[in-house]
Design a protein around this motif. Structure first.
Motif, PDB file in Angstrom:
ATOM      1  N   ILE A  98     -18.038   9.334  30.640  1.00  0.00           N
ATOM      2  CA  ILE A  98     -18.241   9.994  29.345  1.00  0.00           C
ATOM      3  C   ILE A  98     -19.129  11.219  29.504  1.00  0.00           C
ATOM      4  N   LEU A  99     -20.194  11.099  30.284  1.00  0.00           N
ATOM      5  CA  LEU A  99     -21.090  12.235  30.497  1.00  0.00           C
ATOM      6  C   LEU A  99     -20.367  13.390  31.191  1.00  0.00           C
ATOM      7  N   ARG A 100     -19.586  13.059  32.187  1.00  0.00           N
ATOM      8  CA  ARG A 100     -18.818  14.110  32.865  1.00  0.00           C
ATOM      9  C   ARG A 100     -17.760  14.714  31.947  1.00  0.00           C
ATOM     10  N   GLY A 101     -17.194  13.883  31.078  1.00  0.00           N
ATOM     11  CA  GLY A 101     -16.220  14.400  30.124  1.00  0.00           C
ATOM     12  C   GLY A 101     -16.836  15.364  29.137  1.00  0.00           C
ATOM     13  N   LEU A 102     -18.097  15.123  28.749  1.00  0.00           N
ATOM     14  CA  LEU A 102     -18.778  16.048  27.844  1.00  0.00           C
ATOM     15  C   LEU A 102     -18.922  17.425  28.473  1.00  0.00           C
ATOM     16  N   LEU A 103     -19.228  17.449  29.766  1.00  0.00           N
ATOM     17  CA  LEU A 103     -19.327  18.741  30.455  1.00  0.00           C
ATOM     18  C   LEU A 103     -17.962  19.381  30.640  1.00  0.00           C
ATOM     19  N   ALA A 104     -16.960  18.563  30.931  1.00  0.00           N
ATOM     20  CA  ALA A 104     -15.629  19.119  31.163  1.00  0.00           C
ATOM     21  C   ALA A 104     -15.055  19.735  29.897  1.00  0.00           C
ATOM     22  N   LEU A 105     -15.367  19.170  28.733  1.00  0.00           N
ATOM     23  CA  LEU A 105     -14.845  19.715  27.484  1.00  0.00           C
ATOM     24  C   LEU A 105     -15.384  21.100  27.184  1.00  0.00           C
ATOM     25  N   GLN A 106     -16.554  21.427  27.731  1.00  0.00           N
ATOM     26  CA  GLN A 106     -17.117  22.752  27.483  1.00  0.00           C
ATOM     27  C   GLN A 106     -16.373  23.858  28.220  1.00  0.00           C
ATOM     28  N   SER A 107     -15.608  23.498  29.226  1.00  0.00           N
ATOM     29  CA  SER A 107     -14.902  24.503  30.022  1.00  0.00           C
ATOM     30  C   SER A 107     -13.505  24.804  29.498  1.00  0.00           C
ATOM     31  N   ILE A 108     -13.060  24.105  28.458  1.00  0.00           N
ATOM     32  CA  ILE A 108     -11.711  24.323  27.918  1.00  0.00           C
ATOM     33  C   ILE A 108     -11.764  25.435  26.878  1.00  0.00           C
ATOM     34  N   PRO A 109     -11.029  26.514  27.056  1.00  0.00           N
ATOM     35  CA  PRO A 109     -11.045  27.589  26.049  1.00  0.00           C
ATOM     36  C   PRO A 109     -10.435  27.118  24.727  1.00  0.00           C
ATOM     37  N   GLY A 110     -10.966  27.661  23.641  1.00  0.00           N
ATOM     38  CA  GLY A 110     -10.462  27.281  22.338  1.00  0.00           C
ATOM     39  C   GLY A 110      -9.042  27.738  22.081  1.00  0.00           C
ATOM     40  N   THR A 111      -8.640  28.829  22.726  1.00  0.00           N
ATOM     41  CA  THR A 111      -7.272  29.326  22.524  1.00  0.00           C
ATOM     42  C   THR A 111      -6.217  28.334  23.020  1.00  0.00           C
ATOM     43  N   LEU A 112      -6.565  27.533  24.028  1.00  0.00           N
ATOM     44  CA  LEU A 112      -5.607  26.544  24.530  1.00  0.00           C
ATOM     45  C   LEU A 112      -5.409  25.397  23.549  1.00  0.00           C
ATOM     46  N   LEU A 113      -6.400  25.149  22.710  1.00  0.00           N
ATOM     47  CA  LEU A 113      -6.319  24.024  21.784  1.00  0.00           C
ATOM     48  C   LEU A 113      -5.858  24.428  20.395  1.00  0.00           C
ATOM     49  N   LEU A 114      -5.648  25.711  20.173  1.00  0.00           N
ATOM     50  CA  LEU A 114      -5.261  26.167  18.839  1.00  0.00           C
ATOM     51  C   LEU A 114      -3.916  25.583  18.421  1.00  0.00           C
ATOM     52  N   LEU A 115      -2.905  25.734  19.269  1.00  0.00           N
ATOM     53  CA  LEU A 115      -1.573  25.224  18.934  1.00  0.00           C
ATOM     54  C   LEU A 115      -1.539  23.701  18.854  1.00  0.00           C
ATOM     55  N   PRO A 116      -2.138  22.955  19.810  1.00  0.00           N
ATOM     56  CA  PRO A 116      -2.133  21.490  19.663  1.00  0.00           C
ATOM     57  C   PRO A 116      -2.813  20.998  18.390  1.00  0.00           C
ATOM     58  N   VAL A 117      -3.937  21.594  18.038  1.00  0.00           N
ATOM     59  CA  VAL A 117      -4.620  21.177  16.808  1.00  0.00           C
ATOM     60  C   VAL A 117      -3.754  21.456  15.588  1.00  0.00           C
ATOM     61  N   PHE A 118      -3.118  22.614  15.564  1.00  0.00           N
ATOM     62  CA  PHE A 118      -2.259  22.959  14.435  1.00  0.00           C
ATOM     63  C   PHE A 118      -1.089  21.988  14.327  1.00  0.00           C
ATOM     64  N   VAL A 119      -0.472  21.646  15.456  1.00  0.00           N
ATOM     65  CA  VAL A 119       0.667  20.715  15.445  1.00  0.00           C
ATOM     66  C   VAL A 119       0.226  19.325  15.001  1.00  0.00           C
ATOM     67  N   VAL A 120      -0.917  18.861  15.464  1.00  0.00           N
ATOM     68  CA  VAL A 120      -1.410  17.531  15.073  1.00  0.00           C
ATOM     69  C   VAL A 120      -1.654  17.479  13.572  1.00  0.00           C
ATOM     70  N   PHE A 121      -2.309  18.502  13.033  1.00  0.00           N
ATOM     71  CA  PHE A 121      -2.590  18.511  11.600  1.00  0.00           C
ATOM     72  C   PHE A 121      -1.296  18.616  10.789  1.00  0.00           C
ATOM     73  N   ALA A 122      -0.322  19.383  11.280  1.00  0.00           N
ATOM     74  CA  ALA A 122       0.965  19.484  10.582  1.00  0.00           C
ATOM     75  C   ALA A 122       1.695  18.149  10.591  1.00  0.00           C
ATOM     76  N   ASN A 123       1.651  17.417  11.696  1.00  0.00           N
ATOM     77  CA  ASN A 123       2.297  16.101  11.771  1.00  0.00           C
ATOM     78  C   ASN A 123       1.597  15.085  10.865  1.00  0.00           C
ATOM     79  N   ILE A 124       0.283  15.175  10.765  1.00  0.00           N
ATOM     80  CA  ILE A 124      -0.445  14.283   9.857  1.00  0.00           C
ATOM     81  C   ILE A 124      -0.015  14.527   8.414  1.00  0.00           C
ATOM     82  N   ALA A 125       0.119  15.815   8.059  1.00  0.00           N
ATOM     83  CA  ALA A 125       0.557  16.134   6.700  1.00  0.00           C
ATOM     84  C   ALA A 125       1.980  15.648   6.445  1.00  0.00           C
ATOM     85  N   SER A 126       2.853  15.724   7.458  1.00  0.00           N
ATOM     86  CA  SER A 126       4.235  15.268   7.280  1.00  0.00           C
ATOM     87  C   SER A 126       4.329  13.757   7.177  1.00  0.00           C
TER      88      SER A 126
END
Length: 316
Positions: free
Chosen positions: A138-166
């Motif tokens: 878990i501690l290593r995962g906290l550090l690893a999450l800081q290295s992920i750019p937000g632009t890579l997660l924009l589309l997945p987050v949008f798709v997840v929220f759209a599927n929740i609404a559907s």
């Protein structure tokens, strides 16, 4: 015999000297009694500090002067305004929905700051004080999450929220709470790691004494850890607040005109032109000054906690 008499007369001479000087011995300055931590001469240090201050103050003063100047004068490249006017500070509220953007940002970023700090301190306490399977992962995962750019997660987050609404019929995209969940996803790992680093620097003896007196882990967290952790909590809360306050990428996609944050409003203001000729530079800079006031006030209010939170703790 002479050597013995010499050693016996030294304390007498010292006592006589102490009495005659009133108990204070005059200390002569030696060559090594200087500030050994100073790397630069004093005059050069003053020059370096002056250059740094000028480098920082020049753009800030340009924005301040431009906010009280006309658009044409700013477009001509005037640094110091030829005439001062406060019309830009009045017109920004009618040109775009700046007030609504400020309210949306304060509600969203403030909620993210409070929730992130509250969850981070409890999570960090468990990760620091307890040993269990998967703790290091878990501690290593906290550090690893800081290295992920937000632009890579924009589309997945949008798709997840759209599927929740559907699937549920509950609208997520375009709401304040949907933006709150998005920002909390990015703020919580960083806030948790800040609190992990801070709690590692707290002495365990206080918690052990409370546990001997019969206090439970929850009571120790409320009565011992929280009062000592305010600097770290403030640091994690302010960084979470700034994440939501300064974000443009997610707030552009995840909001509607009614839920736009102030960062998106400033972006819209930057593309607005008055009369189709010159952009409204004066209003842009006035709006920037207004939007910077809450953040500056936040830093000034919690300055003491920020210094303590950023300098305390250790990584082990």
């Amino acid at each position: 015999m002479s050597a013995f008499s010499t050693t016996r007369t030294r304390p007498t001479a010292t006592l006589t000297e102490s009495i005659t000087t009133g108990g204070a011995r005059k200390r002569t300055k030696r060559p090594y009694d200087t500030d050994v931590t100073r790397l630069l001469p004093r005059w050069l240090l003053v020059v370096v500090i002056a250059v740094i201050i000028a480098f920082i103050a020049a753009p800030v003063l340009y924005i301040l002067f431009g906010s009280v100047n006309s658009d044409v004068a700013v477009a001509r490249g005037e640094y110091f305004p030829s005439e001062f006017t406060l019309a830009n500070y009045v017109e920004i509220w009618n040109t775009v929905a700046l007030g609504q953007g400020l309210v949306n940002s304060l509600l969203t970023a403030g909620a993210v700051a409070v929730a992130s700090a509250a969850l981070a301190v409890s999570t960090a306490y468990v990760l620091v004080r307890f040993r269990f399977l998967g703790r290091l992962t878990i501690l290593r995962g906290l550090l690893a999450l800081q290295s992920i750019p937000g632009t890579l997660l924009l589309l997945p987050v949008f798709v997840v929220f759209a599927n929740i609404a559907s699937a549920t019929g509950v609208q997520v995209i375009g709401t304040r709470w949907g933006l709150f969940v998005t920002y909390l996803t990015f703020a919580l790992p960083f806030s948790t790691w800040v609190m992990v680093t801070y709690l590692r620097g707290l002495p365990k003896e206080l918690e052990e004494a409370a546990r001997i007196d019969g206090a439970s882990s929850g009571r120790i967290l409320r009565s011992v850890v929280l009062p000592l952790s305010w600097p770290g909590i403030v640091v994690s809360a302010i960084f979470a607040f700034l994440l939501g306050w300064n974000d443009v990428l997610f707030s552009t996609i995840m909001t509607t005109p009614n839920t736009r944050t102030v960062a998106v409003v400033l972006q819209v203001l930057g593309t607005t032109q008055e009369g189709g000729a010159v952009p409204i530079y004066g209003q842009m800079m006035a709006a920037s000054i207004v939007c910077a006031v809450p953040v500056v006030a936040l830093y000034l209010i919690f300055q003491r906690y920020l210094v303590g939170g950023l300098t305390a703790g250790s990584v082990k």
